[in-house]
Motif scaffolding. Structure first.
Motif, PDB file in Angstrom:
ATOM      1  N   PHE A   1       0.817  -1.218   0.000  1.00 25.09           N
ATOM      2  CA  PHE A   1       0.000   0.000   0.000  1.00 25.09           C
ATOM      3  C   PHE A   1       0.853   1.272   0.000  1.00 25.09           C
ATOM      4  O   PHE A   1       0.508   2.270   0.627  1.00 25.09           O
ATOM      5  CB  PHE A   1      -0.983  -0.010   1.185  1.00 25.09           C
ATOM      6  CG  PHE A   1      -1.882  -1.213   1.197  1.00 25.09           C
ATOM      7  CD1 PHE A   1      -2.991  -1.281   0.374  1.00 25.09           C
ATOM      8  CD2 PHE A   1      -1.599  -2.312   2.008  1.00 25.09           C
ATOM      9  CE1 PHE A   1      -3.818  -2.411   0.362  1.00 25.09           C
ATOM     10  CE2 PHE A   1      -2.411  -3.432   2.010  1.00 25.09           C
ATOM     11  CZ  PHE A   1      -3.523  -3.480   1.186  1.00 25.09           C
ATOM     12  N   TRP A   2       1.967   1.236  -0.727  1.00 24.18           N
ATOM     13  CA  TRP A   2       2.843   2.405  -0.822  1.00 24.18           C
ATOM     14  C   TRP A   2       2.174   3.569  -1.541  1.00 24.18           C
ATOM     15  O   TRP A   2       2.518   4.718  -1.300  1.00 24.18           O
ATOM     16  CB  TRP A   2       4.136   2.030  -1.550  1.00 24.18           C
ATOM     17  CG  TRP A   2       5.042   1.139  -0.755  1.00 24.18           C
ATOM     18  CD1 TRP A   2       5.079   1.002   0.602  1.00 24.18           C
ATOM     19  CD2 TRP A   2       6.056   0.272  -1.275  1.00 24.18           C
ATOM     20  NE1 TRP A   2       6.051   0.100   0.974  1.00 24.18           N
ATOM     21  CE2 TRP A   2       6.672  -0.363  -0.162  1.00 24.18           C
ATOM     22  CE3 TRP A   2       6.502  -0.034  -2.556  1.00 24.18           C
ATOM     23  CZ2 TRP A   2       7.714  -1.279  -0.308  1.00 24.18           C
ATOM     24  CZ3 TRP A   2       7.537  -0.940  -2.700  1.00 24.18           C
ATOM     25  CH2 TRP A   2       8.134  -1.547  -1.587  1.00 24.18           C
ATOM     26  N   ASP A   3       1.241   3.269  -2.418  1.00 22.97           N
ATOM     27  CA  ASP A   3       0.532   4.307  -3.158  1.00 22.97           C
ATOM     28  C   ASP A   3      -0.840   4.604  -2.554  1.00 22.97           C
ATOM     29  O   ASP A   3      -1.684   5.220  -3.198  1.00 22.97           O
ATOM     30  CB  ASP A   3       0.349   3.885  -4.623  1.00 22.97           C
ATOM     31  CG  ASP A   3       1.583   4.145  -5.466  1.00 22.97           C
ATOM     32  OD1 ASP A   3       2.230   5.187  -5.254  1.00 22.97           O
ATOM     33  OD2 ASP A   3       1.903   3.313  -6.334  1.00 22.97           O
ATOM     34  N   GLY A   4      -1.082   4.153  -1.325  1.00 25.31           N
ATOM     35  CA  GLY A   4      -2.365   4.385  -0.686  1.00 25.31           C
ATOM     36  C   GLY A   4      -3.311   3.207  -0.820  1.00 25.31           C
ATOM     37  O   GLY A   4      -3.097   2.285  -1.619  1.00 25.31           O
ATOM     38  N   LEU A   5      -4.373   3.233  -0.034  1.00 25.21           N
ATOM     39  CA  LEU A   5      -5.312   2.116   0.028  1.00 25.21           C
ATOM     40  C   LEU A   5      -5.997   1.860  -1.305  1.00 25.21           C
ATOM     41  O   LEU A   5      -6.041   0.720  -1.784  1.00 25.21           O
ATOM     42  CB  LEU A   5      -6.356   2.380   1.112  1.00 25.21           C
ATOM     43  CG  LEU A   5      -7.489   1.342   1.212  1.00 25.21           C
ATOM     44  CD1 LEU A   5      -6.939  -0.040   1.535  1.00 25.21           C
ATOM     45  CD2 LEU A   5      -8.524   1.771   2.246  1.00 25.21           C
TER      46      LEU A   5
ATOM     47  N   ASP B   1      -6.767  -1.427  -6.223  1.00 27.82           N
ATOM     48  CA  ASP B   1      -6.732  -1.534  -7.682  1.00 27.82           C
ATOM     49  C   ASP B   1      -5.617  -2.470  -8.132  1.00 27.82           C
ATOM     50  O   ASP B   1      -5.792  -3.256  -9.080  1.00 27.82           O
ATOM     51  CB  ASP B   1      -6.536  -0.154  -8.306  1.00 27.82           C
ATOM     52  CG  ASP B   1      -7.717   0.783  -8.069  1.00 27.82           C
ATOM     53  OD1 ASP B   1      -8.807   0.278  -7.741  1.00 27.82           O
ATOM     54  OD2 ASP B   1      -7.532   2.009  -8.212  1.00 27.82           O
ATOM     55  N   ASN B   2      -4.468  -2.388  -7.466  1.00 34.48           N
ATOM     56  CA  ASN B   2      -3.348  -3.272  -7.808  1.00 34.48           C
ATOM     57  C   ASN B   2      -3.720  -4.733  -7.612  1.00 34.48           C
ATOM     58  O   ASN B   2      -3.445  -5.591  -8.466  1.00 34.48           O
ATOM     59  CB  ASN B   2      -2.130  -2.953  -6.935  1.00 34.48           C
ATOM     60  CG  ASN B   2      -1.467  -1.640  -7.284  1.00 34.48           C
ATOM     61  OD1 ASN B   2      -1.636  -1.111  -8.383  1.00 34.48           O
ATOM     62  ND2 ASN B   2      -0.693  -1.112  -6.354  1.00 34.48           N
TER      63      ASN B   2
ATOM     64  N   ALA C   1      -4.693  -9.884  -9.803  1.00 28.54           N
ATOM     65  CA  ALA C   1      -5.502 -11.111  -9.717  1.00 28.54           C
ATOM     66  C   ALA C   1      -4.628 -12.348  -9.549  1.00 28.54           C
ATOM     67  O   ALA C   1      -4.811 -13.362 -10.230  1.00 28.54           O
ATOM     68  CB  ALA C   1      -6.414 -11.241 -10.933  1.00 28.54           C
ATOM     69  N   LYS C   2      -3.662 -12.261  -8.614  1.00 30.54           N
ATOM     70  CA  LYS C   2      -2.730 -13.354  -8.358  1.00 30.54           C
ATOM     71  C   LYS C   2      -2.677 -13.654  -6.867  1.00 30.54           C
ATOM     72  O   LYS C   2      -3.312 -12.976  -6.064  1.00 30.54           O
ATOM     73  CB  LYS C   2      -1.321 -12.959  -8.854  1.00 30.54           C
ATOM     74  CG  LYS C   2      -1.247 -12.729 -10.347  1.00 30.54           C
ATOM     75  CD  LYS C   2       0.094 -12.143 -10.760  1.00 30.54           C
ATOM     76  CE  LYS C   2       0.101 -11.945 -12.287  1.00 30.54           C
ATOM     77  NZ  LYS C   2       1.333 -11.285 -12.750  1.00 30.54           N
TER      78      LYS C   2
ATOM     79  N   LEU D   1     -11.100  -4.294   1.828  1.00 28.39           N
ATOM     80  CA  LEU D   1     -10.730  -5.268   0.797  1.00 28.39           C
ATOM     81  C   LEU D   1     -11.911  -6.180   0.461  1.00 28.39           C
ATOM     82  O   LEU D   1     -12.128  -6.534  -0.704  1.00 28.39           O
ATOM     83  CB  LEU D   1      -9.535  -6.098   1.263  1.00 28.39           C
ATOM     84  CG  LEU D   1      -8.236  -5.331   1.531  1.00 28.39           C
ATOM     85  CD1 LEU D   1      -7.139  -6.283   2.010  1.00 28.39           C
ATOM     86  CD2 LEU D   1      -7.761  -4.588   0.290  1.00 28.39           C
ATOM     87  N   GLN D   2     -12.692  -6.527   1.479  1.00 24.72           N
ATOM     88  CA  GLN D   2     -13.869  -7.364   1.260  1.00 24.72           C
ATOM     89  C   GLN D   2     -14.906  -6.618   0.432  1.00 24.72           C
ATOM     90  O   GLN D   2     -15.466  -7.158  -0.540  1.00 24.72           O
ATOM     91  CB  GLN D   2     -14.461  -7.786   2.600  1.00 24.72           C
ATOM     92  CG  GLN D   2     -15.633  -8.751   2.484  1.00 24.72           C
ATOM     93  CD  GLN D   2     -16.214  -9.073   3.859  1.00 24.72           C
ATOM     94  OE1 GLN D   2     -16.637  -8.168   4.579  1.00 24.72           O
ATOM     95  NE2 GLN D   2     -16.227 -10.348   4.217  1.00 24.72           N
TER      96      GLN D   2
END
Length: 284
Positions: free
Chosen positions: A60-64, A69-70, A75-76, A110-111
């Motif tokens: 989360f270096w670029d924020g939540l 989105d990452n 999707a891994k 996240l959920q």
């Protein structure tokens, strides 16, 4: 020869062949295809590494929201670092009084975003034994909080707990984790030599624990370390040692915390890491 006797003989020969084959297979070294993905994620990294990774490590270096989105785009098999939810302060870092509420908020986010099911491993913090952290005292409480809270989320059923340690100090509470590793960049792949640092570390683990290998691919050129570590020895070792669950090179793209380090993406060794990841994805 009577037909029934002939049939019995054929059946016996077939059974013997199956038994022989199974014994031969058990004597051979099992194949092993580890996970491969870079420590952390920054900028456009998800797209840049999509073709040669099967693991995504989200700090989360670029924020939540960017982290969500990452995770969705990658999707891994996803690892999340929840150190900012659990710990605060300078060394020694201490367990936050509101850690459980902060962690629950992250899991809920996240959920609600539909990505929690992709989280397969959780890291309470990076290098808890680093002198700048000295968080060993509160590590059991942090691990307990993660495991207890994860029980409330069906998506986290079977989630692993992992930890990367600094190799220059005693490694605390390694028994708490399912997957453990350490970083020691200066010796490079020499850590994998017989009776080297990795094998000594492996001897301390309990049965069933898995490991991670952390090549220092981003170390060079910089003021820290002029060498650029070849990933091939790490891949070869992982493929023949089934306890290695993942290879986590440090690191693809350096976050904007300072200008003293260069990511693999900007180094000549970049192509070697791409090839290494592809060799794992293409392995049978």
């Amino acid at each position: 020869m009577k037909p029934i006797v002939f049939a019995v003989i054929i059946l016996a020969v077939a059974v013997a062949a199956i038994i022989l084959a199974s014994r031969s297979g058990s004597d051979s070294k099992p194949s092993n295809r580890p996970l491969f993905g870079y420590y952390g994620c920054f900028g456009n990294q998800v797209a840049e590494v999509a073709d040669h990774t099967n693991l995504h490590w989200e700090a989360f270096w670029d924020g939540l929201q960017k982290g969500i989105d990452n995770i969705r785009t990658a999707a891994k098999f996803t690892v999340i670092d929840v150190g900012s939810q659990l710990f605060e302060g300078a060394a020694p870092k201490t367990f936050r009084p509101d850690a459980e509420a902060r962690l629950r908020s992250l899991f809920n986010d996240l959920q609600n975003a539909g990505v929690l099911h992709l989280v397969k491993m959780i890291v309470p913090m990076d290098e808890p034994n680093l002198p700048e952290n000295r968080a060993c005292a509160d590590l059991p409480e942090a691990v307990g909080a993660i495991r207890a809270l994860a029980l409330s989320y069906p998506e986290l059923s079977g989630v692993l707990l992992g930890c990367i340690y600094y190799n220059g100090a005693p490694k605390c509470h390694t028994d708490l984790f399912d997957v453990v590793g350490f970083d020691d960049y200066e010796p490079g792949a020499n850590i994998l030599s017989p009776n080297g640092a990795y094998e000594k570390f492996r001897e301390t683990l309990r049965p069933g624990q898995r490991t991670m290998l952390i090549p220092g691919g981003g170390y060079g050129p910089s003021k820290w370390e002029p060498k650029q570590q070849d990933p091939v020895p790490f891949v070869s070792y992982a493929m023949s040692n089934p306890e290695v669950l993942m290879i986590v090179p440090f690191l693809w793209r350096y976050p904007a915390h300072g200008g003293d380090m260069v990511g693999i993406v900007d180094l000549p060794v970049k192509d070697a890491y791409i090839a290494a990841g592809k060799s794992i994805l293409e392995a049978a």
